[in-house]
Write an enzyme that holds these catalytic residues in place. Structure first.
Site: not given
Length: 458
Positions: A232, A266
């Site tokens: 990720e 993020c």
């Protein structure tokens, strides 16, 4: 070199931890492997009882954990406590559902493959290495650790170097709850030490949340070792606002989506792409709301935005903004780092961005919002997809046909319609393009590090 906690609010040294020696790392790998041999043969009910106990411990200690998080990486205290509670809830989620997620399946007509019985089952791989970032020191780890341990895997954590206290808290949490000794251990090692750990044959898989370069490096090693990997990585998430949107709700959500966690997530919305018919109204309200946020010490009551996690993080964000302003962008609020001690950066709104500016293509990890004007929904999609990232996204529209049009065409791992991008244990989480591979959370997350075994019996 010692691993240090530097208070981001004033730059002072809080504490130093000695890194683990090669012998200590070897011992922790060995104990994690031994623990896996015990944990894989432990029934789900026992694992679940241990996981519930660990969740209870974490929630009971949430205030202490929150204070540690705030001191290490600077997020407001209330957000840090919410992170701890969210993590505990995810642990309970997997404790209660792991057995069902890993139940496998049976072929209705095994005679079709010449068998009397044919079925699948999920089995743990073994020791999994987790390379984790500082922005959610507990949650990022727990969304890996809870499903991994419930599946019968064990974990080794290489945490970010600026959150060693959080890392060491996690080092002891699961053992205190009853898991076999070594089921989850922290490795206080530099980034340069990751390769040797990942190449150890007892380490069977790796998961990383972090930067794109770090992801590429770890993926290359995992590929060479033929070991599964979940990545990720970064995101530059678009937040599309169409004329039918509830503008008040869209603006309020946009502020939270850009500045939660001090803008260092993020899946923070970073690019606000607004239909020309409502662009000016959105920009005016958004600017006013961002300017009204209170920047302050993470433990001070009423703080909305604390300091960035480190001096380098602030300097990199400043460089992105300075580059955009030098090339013609306009700051409607903010636009320069604050004076004084600590690594603060004010909530900032930029307009007039062009592809020649670094900010157009690079992720802004801090409370800086880029606002774009779109001619229509397809122009908004063009801008949204004009990025190497593809983590999450948001659409604000009350038009059902428009919603379906955008959902089908946005290049992202998730689309949130009339809401803020977030991670939930119930839903898969991950991205496409340079935002990573694989999925965390939900049933997909616990199955990521399991062997899906086929059984054929005559």
């Amino acid at each position: 070199m010692p691993i240090a906690i530097i208070d981001p609010a004033d730059g002072t040294l809080i504490r130093e931890y000695p890194p683990h020696t090669d012998a200590e790392v070897a011992d922790r790998i060995a104990t994690a492997h031994t623990a896996h041999l015990a944990l894989r043969d432990t029934d789900f009910a026992t694992r679940a009882a241990w996981m519930h106990r660990a969740a209870d411990l974490l929630e009971a200690e949430a205030d202490q954990v929150a204070a540690t998080i705030a001191q290490e990486m600077g997020k407001p205290l209330a957000q840090a406590r919410a992170e701890a509670v969210k993590s505990a809830n995810a642990m309970r989620f997997y404790a209660d559902r792991a057995e069902g997620f890993l139940s496998g399946g049976r072929l209705d007509d095994p005679s079709a493959v010449g068998a009397a019985e044919a079925y699948t089952l999920y089995q743990p791989l073994g020791v999994v290495l987790a390379v984790m970032p500082w922005n959610y020191p507990i949650w990022q780890v727990m969304r890996f650790a809870a499903p991994a341990l419930m599946a019968g895997n064990t974990g080794l954590l290489k945490h970010a170097s600026n959150v060693p206290a959080s890392a060491m808290y996690l080092d002891g949490l699961f053992a205190r709850a009853g898991f076999p000794a070594g089921s989850f251990r922290t490795l206080l090692i530099p980034a340069s030490g990751v390769e040797a750990v990942l190449r150890d044959p007892r380490v069977r898989a790796v998961t990383l949340t972090g930067s794109e370069p770090a992801g590429r490096s770890v993926a290359a090693i995992a590929g060479d070792e033929v070991k599964p990997v979940v990545l990720e990585l970064g995101g530059s998430d678009p937040f599309l606002v169409m004329p039918s949107a509830d503008l008040d709700r869209a603006v309020a959500t946009a502020v939270t989506a850009r500045t939660s966690n001090n803008g260092q997530a993020c899946i923070n919305a970073k690019r606000f792409i607004v239909h020309t018919d409502i662009h000016d109204a959105f920009l005016e309200r958004f600017t006013a709301a961002m300017a009204a946020l209170r920047v302050g010490h993470p433990t001070a009551p009423g703080t909305d935005v604390g300091p960035l996690a480190g001096e380098q993080a602030r300097d990199e964000l400043s460089a992105l903004v300075d580059d955009a302003l030098a090339k013609g962008a306009t700051a409607t609020t903010g636009g320069a780092a604050a004076d004084g001690p600590g690594w603060y950066y004010p909530p900032t709104v930029l307009t007039g961005l062009t592809p020649q500016m670094r900010l157009y293509a690079e992720e802004a990890f801090g409370p800086v919002a880029a606002v774009y004007r779109a001619d229509d929904v397809d122009d908004a999609l063009r801008i949204a997809n004009d990025t190497s990232f593809g983590l999450s996204s948001a659409l604000w529209s009350q038009d059902a046909a428009e919603q379906e049009h955008v959902i089908a065409r946005l290049e992202a791992g998730a689309v949130f319609v009339n809401g803020m991008s977030a991670s939930y244990p119930e839903l898969p989480f991950g991205g496409i393009k340079d935002s990573g591979v694989g999925r965390e959370l939900s049933a997909d997350g616990i199955r990521a590090f399991c062997n899906l075994k086929t059984v054929w019996r005559a």
